[in-house]
Design a protein around this motif. Structure first.
Motif, PDB file in Angstrom:
ATOM      1  N   GLY A   1     -15.294  -3.691 -11.576  1.00 15.06           N
ATOM      2  CA  GLY A   1     -15.814  -2.798 -10.507  1.00 15.06           C
ATOM      3  C   GLY A   1     -17.422  -2.865 -10.344  1.00 15.06           C
ATOM      4  N   HIS A   2     -18.127  -3.580 -11.200  1.00 10.99           N
ATOM      5  CA  HIS A   2     -19.819  -3.731 -11.126  1.00 10.99           C
ATOM      6  C   HIS A   2     -20.032  -4.693 -10.152  1.00 10.99           C
ATOM      7  CE1 HIS A   2     -19.290  -1.273 -14.497  1.00 10.99           C
ATOM      8  NE2 HIS A   2     -18.967  -2.271 -15.367  1.00 10.99           N
ATOM      9  N   SER A   3     -21.317  -4.707  -9.343  1.00 15.04           N
ATOM     10  CA  SER A   3     -21.790  -5.532  -8.302  1.00 15.04           C
ATOM     11  C   SER A   3     -22.979  -6.121  -9.078  1.00 15.04           C
ATOM     12  CB  SER A   3     -21.912  -4.891  -7.185  1.00 15.04           C
ATOM     13  OG  SER A   3     -21.056  -5.364  -6.266  1.00 15.04           O
ATOM     14  N   LEU A   4     -23.086  -7.095 -10.004  1.00 18.34           N
ATOM     15  CA  LEU A   4     -24.334  -7.433 -10.459  1.00 18.34           C
ATOM     16  C   LEU A   4     -24.904  -8.219  -9.435  1.00 18.34           C
ATOM     17  CD1 LEU A   4     -23.498  -8.742 -14.325  1.00 18.34           C
ATOM     18  CD2 LEU A   4     -23.980  -6.263 -13.423  1.00 18.34           C
ATOM     19  N   SER A   5     -26.479  -8.310  -9.503  1.00 18.53           N
ATOM     20  CA  SER A   5     -26.991  -9.117  -8.519  1.00 18.53           C
ATOM     21  C   SER A   5     -27.136 -10.740  -9.178  1.00 18.53           C
ATOM     22  CB  SER A   5     -28.402  -8.786  -8.476  1.00 18.53           C
ATOM     23  OG  SER A   5     -29.115  -8.561  -9.718  1.00 18.53           O
ATOM     24  N   LYS A   6     -27.581 -11.563  -8.537  1.00 19.16           N
ATOM     25  CA  LYS A   6     -27.773 -12.992  -9.131  1.00 19.16           C
ATOM     26  C   LYS A   6     -28.718 -12.719 -10.226  1.00 19.16           C
ATOM     27  CE  LYS A   6     -25.662 -15.933  -5.860  1.00 19.16           C
ATOM     28  NZ  LYS A   6     -25.629 -17.081  -5.249  1.00 19.16           N
ATOM     29  N   LYS A   7     -29.713 -12.130 -10.065  1.00 19.20           N
ATOM     30  CA  LYS A   7     -31.147 -12.006 -11.110  1.00 19.20           C
ATOM     31  C   LYS A   7     -30.219 -11.437 -12.456  1.00 19.20           C
ATOM     32  CE  LYS A   7     -35.664 -10.533 -11.281  1.00 19.20           C
ATOM     33  NZ  LYS A   7     -35.872  -9.366 -12.465  1.00 19.20           N
ATOM     34  N   GLU A   8     -29.476 -10.374 -12.357  1.00 21.47           N
ATOM     35  CA  GLU A   8     -28.746  -9.767 -13.386  1.00 21.47           C
ATOM     36  C   GLU A   8     -27.746 -10.762 -14.142  1.00 21.47           C
ATOM     37  OE1 GLU A   8     -28.704  -5.176 -12.551  1.00 21.47           O
ATOM     38  OE2 GLU A   8     -27.414  -6.414 -11.155  1.00 21.47           O
ATOM     39  N   ILE A   9     -27.142 -11.568 -13.402  1.00 17.79           N
ATOM     40  CA  ILE A   9     -26.110 -12.451 -13.977  1.00 17.79           C
ATOM     41  C   ILE A   9     -26.975 -13.528 -14.507  1.00 17.79           C
ATOM     42  CG2 ILE A   9     -24.494 -14.166 -13.292  1.00 17.79           C
ATOM     43  CD1 ILE A   9     -23.489 -12.629 -10.853  1.00 17.79           C
ATOM     44  N   ALA A  10     -27.949 -14.097 -14.053  1.00 17.52           N
ATOM     45  CA  ALA A  10     -28.782 -15.177 -14.731  1.00 17.52           C
ATOM     46  C   ALA A  10     -29.462 -14.661 -15.958  1.00 17.52           C
ATOM     47  CB  ALA A  10     -30.209 -15.643 -13.580  1.00 17.52           C
ATOM     48  N   GLU A  11     -29.686 -13.465 -16.072  1.00 21.71           N
ATOM     49  CA  GLU A  11     -30.507 -12.897 -17.259  1.00 21.71           C
ATOM     50  C   GLU A  11     -29.487 -12.817 -18.071  1.00 21.71           C
ATOM     51  OE1 GLU A  11     -34.175 -10.657 -14.970  1.00 21.71           O
ATOM     52  OE2 GLU A  11     -32.680  -9.477 -15.919  1.00 21.71           O
ATOM     53  N   VAL A  12     -28.346 -12.040 -17.994  1.00 21.83           N
ATOM     54  CA  VAL A  12     -27.212 -11.710 -18.994  1.00 21.83           C
ATOM     55  C   VAL A  12     -26.810 -12.980 -19.564  1.00 21.83           C
ATOM     56  CG1 VAL A  12     -25.215 -10.852 -19.405  1.00 21.83           C
ATOM     57  CG2 VAL A  12     -26.421  -9.502 -17.884  1.00 21.83           C
ATOM     58  N   SER A  13     -26.586 -14.084 -18.491  1.00 19.28           N
ATOM     59  CA  SER A  13     -25.834 -15.330 -19.192  1.00 19.28           C
ATOM     60  C   SER A  13     -26.920 -16.040 -19.988  1.00 19.28           C
ATOM     61  CB  SER A  13     -25.782 -16.155 -17.823  1.00 19.28           C
ATOM     62  OG  SER A  13     -24.680 -15.919 -16.906  1.00 19.28           O
ATOM     63  N   HIS A  14     -27.963 -16.052 -19.548  1.00 15.97           N
ATOM     64  CA  HIS A  14     -29.459 -16.820 -20.428  1.00 15.97           C
ATOM     65  C   HIS A  14     -29.416 -16.302 -22.012  1.00 15.97           C
ATOM     66  CE1 HIS A  14     -32.503 -18.933 -21.734  1.00 15.97           C
ATOM     67  NE2 HIS A  14     -33.215 -17.953 -21.705  1.00 15.97           N
ATOM     68  N   ARG A  15     -29.539 -14.609 -21.770  1.00 11.33           N
ATOM     69  CA  ARG A  15     -29.525 -14.144 -23.114  1.00 11.33           C
ATOM     70  C   ARG A  15     -28.093 -14.550 -23.980  1.00 11.33           C
ATOM     71  NH1 ARG A  15     -27.710  -9.314 -24.081  1.00 11.33           N
ATOM     72  NH2 ARG A  15     -27.615  -8.585 -21.982  1.00 11.33           N
ATOM     73  N   LEU A  16     -27.053 -14.566 -23.461  1.00 14.89           N
ATOM     74  CA  LEU A  16     -25.845 -14.941 -24.255  1.00 14.89           C
ATOM     75  C   LEU A  16     -25.735 -16.284 -24.679  1.00 14.89           C
ATOM     76  CD1 LEU A  16     -23.176 -12.551 -22.116  1.00 14.89           C
ATOM     77  CD2 LEU A  16     -24.040 -12.119 -24.298  1.00 14.89           C
ATOM     78  N   GLU A  17     -25.862 -17.245 -23.682  1.00 15.08           N
ATOM     79  CA  GLU A  17     -26.043 -18.715 -23.874  1.00 15.08           C
ATOM     80  C   GLU A  17     -26.745 -18.834 -25.268  1.00 15.08           C
ATOM     81  OE1 GLU A  17     -25.811 -23.237 -22.034  1.00 15.08           O
ATOM     82  OE2 GLU A  17     -27.479 -21.921 -21.471  1.00 15.08           O
ATOM     83  N   LYS A  18     -27.929 -18.189 -25.093  1.00 17.66           N
ATOM     84  CA  LYS A  18     -28.912 -18.573 -26.220  1.00 17.66           C
ATOM     85  C   LYS A  18     -28.568 -17.609 -27.576  1.00 17.66           C
ATOM     86  CE  LYS A  18     -33.955 -18.030 -26.391  1.00 17.66           C
ATOM     87  NZ  LYS A  18     -35.325 -17.436 -25.713  1.00 17.66           N
ATOM     88  N   THR A  19     -28.005 -16.502 -27.509  1.00 15.55           N
ATOM     89  CA  THR A  19     -27.477 -16.175 -28.642  1.00 15.55           C
ATOM     90  C   THR A  19     -26.366 -16.952 -29.442  1.00 15.55           C
ATOM     91  OG1 THR A  19     -27.607 -13.877 -27.815  1.00 15.55           O
ATOM     92  CG2 THR A  19     -26.286 -13.963 -29.588  1.00 15.55           C
ATOM     93  N   VAL A  20     -25.375 -17.451 -28.555  1.00 19.57           N
ATOM     94  CA  VAL A  20     -24.406 -18.281 -29.113  1.00 19.57           C
ATOM     95  C   VAL A  20     -25.157 -19.817 -29.632  1.00 19.57           C
ATOM     96  CG1 VAL A  20     -22.292 -19.897 -28.675  1.00 19.57           C
ATOM     97  CG2 VAL A  20     -22.832 -17.485 -27.454  1.00 19.57           C
ATOM     98  N   GLN A  21     -26.093 -20.169 -29.159  1.00 15.98           N
ATOM     99  CA  GLN A  21     -26.888 -21.394 -29.506  1.00 15.98           C
ATOM    100  C   GLN A  21     -28.036 -21.159 -30.535  1.00 15.98           C
ATOM    101  OE1 GLN A  21     -25.733 -23.689 -25.301  1.00 15.98           O
ATOM    102  NE2 GLN A  21     -27.840 -23.246 -25.891  1.00 15.98           N
ATOM    103  N   ASN A  22     -27.745 -19.864 -31.171  1.00 20.94           N
ATOM    104  CA  ASN A  22     -28.713 -19.709 -32.221  1.00 20.94           C
ATOM    105  C   ASN A  22     -30.423 -19.718 -31.731  1.00 20.94           C
ATOM    106  OD1 ASN A  22     -26.813 -19.239 -34.252  1.00 20.94           O
ATOM    107  ND2 ASN A  22     -26.965 -21.646 -34.568  1.00 20.94           N
TER     108      ASN A  22
END
Ligand code: PMV
Length: 318
Positions: free
Chosen positions: A122-143
């Motif tokens: 039920g959340h409406s994330l902006s593209k900026k928010e999607i890009a930021e969260v996704s970058h942070r998560l990808e980076k965490t998984v990739q050490n």
């Protein structure tokens, strides 16, 4: 049910040199990861059925991982599900991108999962928010490793200029061929190799980086005005400079020369970190078909892509 999809990417110009701050150009391609979220009371389940991800079903609530392949893909998806505090849902993933080939497969899975799960909650994330969260998560998984380029391209689509900042570029779609050497590439290893070379030979490698950055910048008006001949020429020069940095390979060179020779390509270069992974080729006047044939004869998995495609989007329910 909520479905979202996000595109993979290629780097047109400027890889490796961009690590030291010069310009690179990336484009989203029309191979996508699609993520569908369905209510599943009491469980959090991840499934995938297609070939690129080699099919598995994984119950996060039960906590068993069945294969290395599954472990790899679920690391990204479960990082997203934990971050978004997902409950009571099944997440179905489909991806037409080969894994670990440098086409941004993990980034588009992360971005599509963030978009689909957050909307389902039920959340409406902006593209900026999607890009930021996704970058942070990808980076965490990739050490801690991972440039924002892949997740930004998967989110915004189109073309991006990457230097110190990321800027969208207004460029027309390009039809290209991707040839996959079949050898997984290791971005971290290739980046370290090039950066070590730079430490040992700064007076040689820095001018190569500068030249690569200049190629990226020169390519922008050429792509804009549809000057395929000169765009191809720049691809060839860029490839030569990358090879001089040691990130090509015999398999890669075979594909590049097959594309330029029998394939009639106007230009061909490796894309991404190199080592293994993929090359891209710009078709000449004979079109796509001879290029596909030449690359397949050179034992590549070859496919046509359109560069400059749409970023993450919610898909209509069927
Ligand atoms: O291997 P890829 O496609 O993720 O590309 C890596 C690009 C590099 O310039 C080599 C590294 C980077 O972080 O920009």
């Amino acid at each position: 049910m909520t479905t979202a999809s996000a595109p993979g990417k290629i780097i047109l110009f400027g890889e490796h040199a961009v690590v030291s701050g010069t310009t690179a150009i990336g484009g989203a391609i029309d191979l996508r990861a699609t993520v569908r979220v369905i209510d599943e009371p009491g469980r959090v389940l991840i499934t995938t059925e297609d070939l690129a991800l080699q099919g598995f079903s994984f119950d996060l609530t039960a906590g068993h991982i069945h294969s290395v392949q599954a472990a790899h893909a679920t690391r990204y998806i479960s990082a997203v599900l934990r971050e978004l505090d997902a409950r009571d849902m099944r997440v179905d993933i489909k991806s037409s991108l080969p894994l670990a080939a440098g086409l941004g497969s993990s980034a588009c899975i992360v971005v599509a999962t963030v978009a689909a799960v957050s909307r389902h909650q039920g959340h409406s994330l902006s593209k900026k928010e999607i890009a930021e969260v996704s970058h942070r998560l990808e980076k965490t998984v990739q050490n801690g490793l991972g440039s924002p380029m892949d997740t930004a391209l998967a989110t915004y689509g189109g073309y991006l200029q990457i230097a110190r900042d990321i800027t969208p570029l207004d460029l027309p779609p390009l039809s290209m061929i991707v040839g996959y050497t079949g050898m997984p590439h290791d971005t971290r290893r290739e980046v370290e190799k090039v950066q070590n070379l730079r430490k040992r030979y700064p007076e040689l490698v820095d001018p190569i980086f500068q030249a690569i950055g200049a190629i990226s910048r020169r390519s922008i008006p050429l792509i804009k005005e549809g000057n395929a001949a000169e765009t191809g020429e720049l691809m060839n020069i860029n490839h030569g400079l990358l090879a001089s940095l040691g990130v090509s390979s015999r398999e890669m060179e075979e594909l590049v020369y097959a594309a330029r020779g029998a394939g009639g390509a106007l230009g061909a270069k490796l894309t991404g970190a190199g080592g293994g992974g993929c090359m891209i080729a710009l078709p000449g006047s004979a079109g796509l078909e001879p290029l596909l044939v030449a690359l397949r004869q050179a034992r590549a998995a070859a496919f046509q892509v359109t560069v400059g495609c749409e970023g993450v989007r919610l898909e209509a329910e069927r």
